[in-house]
Design an enzyme around this catalytic site. Structure first.
Site, mmCIF file in Angstrom:
data_model
loop_
_atom_site.group_PDB
_atom_site.id
_atom_site.type_symbol
_atom_site.label_atom_id
_atom_site.label_comp_id
_atom_site.label_asym_id
_atom_site.label_seq_id
_atom_site.Cartn_x
_atom_site.Cartn_y
_atom_site.Cartn_z
ATOM 1 C CD GLU A 90 -2.827 -0.922 2.495
ATOM 2 O OE1 GLU A 90 -4.017 -0.593 2.338
ATOM 3 O OE2 GLU A 90 -2.305 -1.163 3.610
ATOM 4 C CE LYS A 122 -6.465 1.296 2.275
ATOM 5 N NZ LYS A 122 -5.615 1.186 3.486
ATOM 6 C CE1 TYR A 156 -18.082 24.876 -6.102
ATOM 7 C CE2 TYR A 156 -19.598 25.984 -4.624
ATOM 8 C CZ TYR A 156 -19.182 25.691 -5.909
ATOM 9 O OH TYR A 156 -19.862 26.190 -6.985
ATOM 10 C CB ILE A 215 -7.810 6.261 5.765
ATOM 11 C CG1 ILE A 215 -8.752 5.205 6.323
ATOM 12 C CG2 ILE A 215 -6.937 5.702 4.647
ATOM 13 C CD1 ILE A 215 -9.716 4.616 5.280
ATOM 14 C CD GLU A 216 -8.974 4.848 10.918
ATOM 15 O OE1 GLU A 216 -8.008 4.819 10.116
ATOM 16 O OE2 GLU A 216 -9.526 3.801 11.332
#
Length: 123
Positions: free
Chosen positions: A22, A100, A54, A73-74
Site C-alpha cells: 500500500e 478506500k 468549495y 486513513i483516520e
C-alpha cells in the site's frame, strides 16, 4: 437548520496504509465532504467571502489527502476536518468521509470508509 455544501467523489491516488504494498504502490481513494453552515447572507449579497469556497476546500482537502502517506486513513480525515474548521469560521460543522474501495480485506466488499465529524457545538 443550517444549509449544506457537499463535495462528493473527489478522487485521488495516495500511498496510505499499513501494508508494504500500500505504501509502495498506493491505490485509489475518494473523499466526500459535507459542510453545515448558514449561507443565506452570502446568497443575499452574492458574496463568496460569506460562505465556504468549495473549490478552495477541495484543493486543501486533496493537498492533505495526497500529501504525507499515513498508516491510518483516520489520520487523513481528521486533519482535513480540523483544517477546514480552523480555515472557515462560518462552518457550524463538517463531515469528511474517505473511501478506500481497494482495502486489503480478504472478502468481497464494495467499500471501506472512515468518517470524521467536527462541530463548533459542544455536546
Amino acid at each position: 437548520m443550517a444549509d449544506r455544501i457537499e463535495l462528493k467523489g473527489l478522487t485521488f491516488h495516495a500511498n496510505h496504509g499499513v501494508l508494504a504494498h500500500e505504501t509502495e504502490f498506493g491505490q485509489a481513494f475518494s473523499l466526500d465532504i459535507t459542510c453545515w453552515l448558514e449561507f443565506s447572507e452570502a446568497a443575499r449579497d452574492d458574496d463568496l467571502t460569506k460562505t465556504v469556497n468549495y473549490a478552495e476546500l477541495a484543493e486543501t482537502a486533496l493537498a492533505i489527502a495526497t500529501g504525507t502517506p499515513r498508516q491510518l486513513i483516520e489520520t487523513v480525515v481528521v486533519e482535513i476536518a480540523e483544517t477546514a474548521m480552523r480555515t472557515y469560521e462560518v462552518l457550524h460543522a463538517i463531515e469528511v468521509t474517505l473511501h478506500k474501495p481497494h482495502a486489503p480485506i480478504p472478502a468481497v466488499f464494495e467499500d471501506v470508509a472512515v468518517v470524521a465529524r467536527r462541530s463548533r457545538k459542544r455536546m
